[in-house]
Design an enzyme around this catalytic site. Structure first.
Site, PDB file in Angstrom:
ATOM      1  N   ASP A 132      -8.030  -5.289   0.435  1.00 44.72           N
ATOM      2  CA  ASP A 132      -8.672  -6.166  -0.717  1.00 44.72           C
ATOM      3  C   ASP A 132      -8.242  -7.516  -0.738  1.00 44.72           C
ATOM      4  O   ASP A 132      -8.927  -8.142  -1.640  1.00 44.72           O
ATOM      5  CB  ASP A 132      -8.098  -5.347  -1.914  1.00 44.72           C
ATOM      6  CG  ASP A 132      -8.523  -3.839  -2.134  1.00 44.72           C
ATOM      7  OD1 ASP A 132      -9.773  -3.616  -1.361  1.00 44.72           O
ATOM      8  OD2 ASP A 132      -8.010  -2.793  -2.531  1.00 44.72           O
ATOM      9  N   HIS A 168       0.715  -1.267  -0.012  1.00 44.64           N
ATOM     10  CA  HIS A 168      -0.202   0.089   0.074  1.00 44.64           C
ATOM     11  C   HIS A 168       0.918   1.402  -0.002  1.00 44.64           C
ATOM     12  O   HIS A 168       1.972   1.227   0.752  1.00 44.64           O
ATOM     13  CB  HIS A 168      -0.886   0.000   1.221  1.00 44.64           C
ATOM     14  CG  HIS A 168      -2.098   0.982   1.103  1.00 44.64           C
ATOM     15  ND1 HIS A 168      -2.187   2.240   1.399  1.00 44.64           N
ATOM     16  CD2 HIS A 168      -3.326   0.489   0.812  1.00 44.64           C
ATOM     17  CE1 HIS A 168      -3.239   2.872   1.145  1.00 44.64           C
ATOM     18  NE2 HIS A 168      -4.076   1.934   0.818  1.00 44.64           N
TER      19      HIS A 168
HETATM   20  N1  ACO Z   1       3.862  -7.882  -4.175  1.00 40.01           N
HETATM   21  C1  ACO Z   1       5.522  -7.881  -4.223  1.00 40.01           C
HETATM   22  N2  ACO Z   1       6.252  -6.863  -4.348  1.00 40.01           N
HETATM   23  C2  ACO Z   1       5.565  -5.677  -4.040  1.00 40.01           C
HETATM   24  C3  ACO Z   1       4.245  -5.454  -3.702  1.00 40.01           C
HETATM   25  C4  ACO Z   1       3.627  -6.641  -3.950  1.00 40.01           C
HETATM   26  N3  ACO Z   1       1.992  -6.581  -3.800  1.00 40.01           N
HETATM   27  N4  ACO Z   1       3.884  -4.206  -3.643  1.00 40.01           N
HETATM   28  C5  ACO Z   1       5.002  -3.526  -3.641  1.00 40.01           C
HETATM   29  N5  ACO Z   1       6.082  -4.592  -3.805  1.00 40.01           N
HETATM   30  C6  ACO Z   1       7.558  -4.206  -3.687  1.00 40.01           C
HETATM   31  C7  ACO Z   1       8.070  -3.504  -5.244  1.00 40.01           C
HETATM   32  O1  ACO Z   1       8.327  -4.555  -6.119  1.00 40.01           O
HETATM   33  C8  ACO Z   1       9.308  -2.692  -4.728  1.00 40.01           C
HETATM   34  O2  ACO Z   1      10.266  -3.741  -4.560  1.00 40.01           O
HETATM   35  P1  ACO Z   1      11.748  -3.004  -4.958  1.00 40.01           P
HETATM   36  O3  ACO Z   1      12.098  -1.958  -3.831  1.00 40.01           O
HETATM   37  O4  ACO Z   1      12.425  -4.004  -4.570  1.00 40.01           O
HETATM   38  O5  ACO Z   1      11.737  -2.629  -6.162  1.00 40.01           O
HETATM   39  C9  ACO Z   1       8.754  -2.096  -3.380  1.00 40.01           C
HETATM   40  O6  ACO Z   1       7.949  -3.213  -3.116  1.00 40.01           O
HETATM   41  C10 ACO Z   1       8.125  -0.991  -3.540  1.00 40.01           C
HETATM   42  O7  ACO Z   1       7.044  -0.814  -4.424  1.00 40.01           O
HETATM   43  P2  ACO Z   1       6.307   0.257  -4.896  1.00 40.01           P
HETATM   44  O8  ACO Z   1       5.629   0.164  -6.282  1.00 40.01           O
HETATM   45  O9  ACO Z   1       7.305   1.699  -4.943  1.00 40.01           O
HETATM   46  O10 ACO Z   1       5.361   0.694  -3.929  1.00 40.01           O
HETATM   47  P3  ACO Z   1       4.107   1.458  -3.882  1.00 40.01           P
HETATM   48  O11 ACO Z   1       3.798   2.071  -2.398  1.00 40.01           O
HETATM   49  O12 ACO Z   1       3.931   2.602  -5.018  1.00 40.01           O
HETATM   50  O13 ACO Z   1       2.654   0.486  -4.111  1.00 40.01           O
HETATM   51  C11 ACO Z   1       0.874  -0.565  -4.616  1.00 40.01           C
HETATM   52  C12 ACO Z   1       1.617   0.518  -3.740  1.00 40.01           C
HETATM   53  C13 ACO Z   1       0.434  -0.149  -5.850  1.00 40.01           C
HETATM   54  C14 ACO Z   1      -0.568  -0.805  -4.012  1.00 40.01           C
HETATM   55  C15 ACO Z   1       1.809  -2.006  -4.668  1.00 40.01           C
HETATM   56  O14 ACO Z   1       1.905  -2.162  -3.423  1.00 40.01           O
HETATM   57  C16 ACO Z   1       0.960  -3.141  -5.490  1.00 40.01           C
HETATM   58  O15 ACO Z   1       1.037  -2.978  -6.505  1.00 40.01           O
HETATM   59  N6  ACO Z   1       0.064  -3.819  -4.762  1.00 40.01           N
HETATM   60  C17 ACO Z   1      -0.590  -4.992  -5.553  1.00 40.01           C
HETATM   61  C18 ACO Z   1      -1.776  -4.456  -5.849  1.00 40.01           C
HETATM   62  C19 ACO Z   1      -2.824  -4.136  -4.795  1.00 40.01           C
HETATM   63  O16 ACO Z   1      -2.920  -5.029  -3.946  1.00 40.01           O
HETATM   64  N7  ACO Z   1      -3.489  -2.848  -4.807  1.00 40.01           N
HETATM   65  C20 ACO Z   1      -4.459  -2.623  -3.594  1.00 40.01           C
HETATM   66  C21 ACO Z   1      -3.901  -1.476  -3.181  1.00 40.01           C
HETATM   67  S1  ACO Z   1      -5.043  -0.971  -1.751  1.00 40.01           S
HETATM   68  C22 ACO Z   1      -5.996  -0.118  -2.479  1.00 40.01           C
HETATM   69  O17 ACO Z   1      -6.148   0.531  -3.403  1.00 40.01           O
HETATM   70  C23 ACO Z   1      -7.690  -0.224  -1.716  1.00 40.01           C
END
Ligand code: ACO
Length: 374
Positions: free
Chosen positions: A312, A258
């Site tokens: 979610d 998140h």
């Molecule tokens: N699975 C695996 N790795 C992840 C995940 C995940 N769900 N989320 C983040 N990471 C990792 C990334 O690969 C990245 O790794 P790195 O630093 O080694 O490159 C690191 O964590 C940071 O990731 P970001 O994309 O910068 O984190 P951000 O805060 O932008 O992402 C997001 C948030 C988009 C929700 C992300 O966690 C994601 O894609 N989750 C999966 C989709 C999801 O569940 N969405 C619902 C969100 S809640 C809502 O909207 C109500």
């Protein structure tokens, strides 16, 4: 030198008295009240009143608010027609967006006026309940029908969809509506605020929000998380699926991570409780077992990076156990958000009204000579 902030990350566009989030400690409060306590003990209409008007209502105020919502459940014929005439494969949230947009057509020469706009709220809440329940009905090949108010918003909604409803399912629906009501200013609420900042009407602002919610990076995660469980198919496959898809192919685990939280999403606790409580069929038991095994592996692999389970991950299981098909999940999220979005619009326009008009840094070609081609 000018710089942009991609995704407006860490840009603050308003002060708010509505939702407090501490992403490190996993705390979320509506106007000071813990969200899980409200989800357990309160009702959608009571929390809507709290968000919109500032305080928990007295019993008289609450009954008055409920009566006003109940007087606004009937939809105009042209909205019935929009729902009825949507193509069979139309996206449920897309129909909701179109219906809300059509309601804005009646605002000609609209001028923002707090008193009049606050009076509109029960109408919007009543109308939206009818729109969403009728989207479900039409997709289930049931005739369009204006709902009849029964007890509270959640019960009325479920009865409008399914004809009857058990106590536990109604309680779970009420809690889900509360838990999803607001989350500060994600993309959808921000889109609504941008629209409202031009002093556009409430229906138009809500239409902007629903349009933003429709994208898979925002509203669609509950549906995607559930599809992920379906793809795994069996609790015995969880570990091999996780190793192949998440660890080896580096796909994202949906329902994890998140932008704001660095620990468990606090709303998860309530959704998990209802997922356990309502589980009934063999398939639901299987999906829940898959989810729990997957969560354990996800936390083990990503917890040290501050990536934990978000709402979610379990909310889709709850919506399914209440009786909704996959295609309704994001629309249910949209229904829950209406009072939160309206609260932000009102807060913005009333206290910090300023047209939102950011800038873009031009990177295109310099001056060029135009040659006419015809
Ligand atoms: N699975 C695996 N790795 C992840 C995940 C995940 N769900 N989320 C983040 N990471 C990792 C990334 O690969 C990245 O790794 P790195 O630093 O080694 O490159 C690191 O964590 C940071 O990731 P970001 O994309 O910068 O984190 P951000 O805060 O932008 O992402 C997001 C948030 C988009 C929700 C992300 O966690 C994601 O894609 N989750 C999966 C989709 C999801 O569940 N969405 C619902 C969100 S809640 C809502 O909207 C109500």
């Amino acid at each position: 030198m000018e710089e942009i902030s991609p995704g407006l990350e860490n840009v603050y566009i308003k002060y708010t008295n509505l939702t407090f989030i501490d992403g490190n400690k996993g705390i979320m409060r509506y106007r000071g009240y813990d969200v899980n306590e409200l989800a357990e003990k309160s009702s959608f209409e009571e929390v809507s009143y709290l968000m919109l008007f500032g305080n928990i209502p007295s019993l008289d105020e609450l009954n008055d608010f409920k009566n006003k919502i109940s007087e606004n459940l009937a939809l105009p014929q042209y909205i019935h027609d929009i729902i009825k005439n949507a193509p069979e494969n139309a996206d449920a949230l897309g129909i909701m967006q179109t219906a809300l947009s059509a309601l804005s057509e009646t605002y000609v020469n609209y001028q923002w006026n707090e008193k009049n706009d606050l009076k509109l709220i029960p109408k919007i809440l009543g109308n939206t309940l009818s729109i969403v329940s009728n989207i479900y009905r039409i997709k289930s090949k049931l005739p369009i029908k204006d709902p009849v108010f029964d007890k509270n918003y959640a019960t009325t909604f479920l009865k409008a969809c399914f004809g009857m409803v058990g106590e536990e399912r109604a309680r779970a629906m009420d809690s889900a509506l509360i838990l999803y009501m607001d989350h500060e200013i994600p993309a959808s609420t921000t889109a609504a605020i941008v629209t409202a900042s031009s002093l556009s009407d409430m229906y138009s602002s809500l239409t902007s929000a629903i349009a933003a919610l429709r994208g898979p990076l925002h509203g669609g995660a509950a549906e995607s998380a559930y599809k992920q469980f379906e793809e795994i198919g069996n609790p015995d496959n969880v570990e091999s699926w996780f190793n192949k898809n998440i660890l080896q192919d580096k796909k994202r685990l949906v329902g994890f991570g998140h932008r704001v939280y660095r620990t468990y999403d606090p709303r998860l606790k309530s959704f998990k409780k209802y997922a356990d409580k309502l589980v009934e069929t063999e398939n639901q038991k299987k999906m829940l077992e898959i989810a729990k095994k997957l969560e354990e592996l996800g936390v083990k692999a990503f917890g040290s990076k501050g990536i934990y389970t978000n709402t979610d991950f379990y909310s889709g299981l709850v919506f399914n156990e209440i009786g909704f098909p996959l295609y309704m999940f994001t629309t249910l999220f949209g229904l829950s958000r209406i009072s939160g979005i309206l609260s932000h619009i009102i807060e913005y326009v009333e206290t910090q009204e300023r047209l939102i008009r950011p800038r873009a840094i031009y990177k295109g070609p310099g001056e060029r000579k135009y040659t006419q081609i015809h």
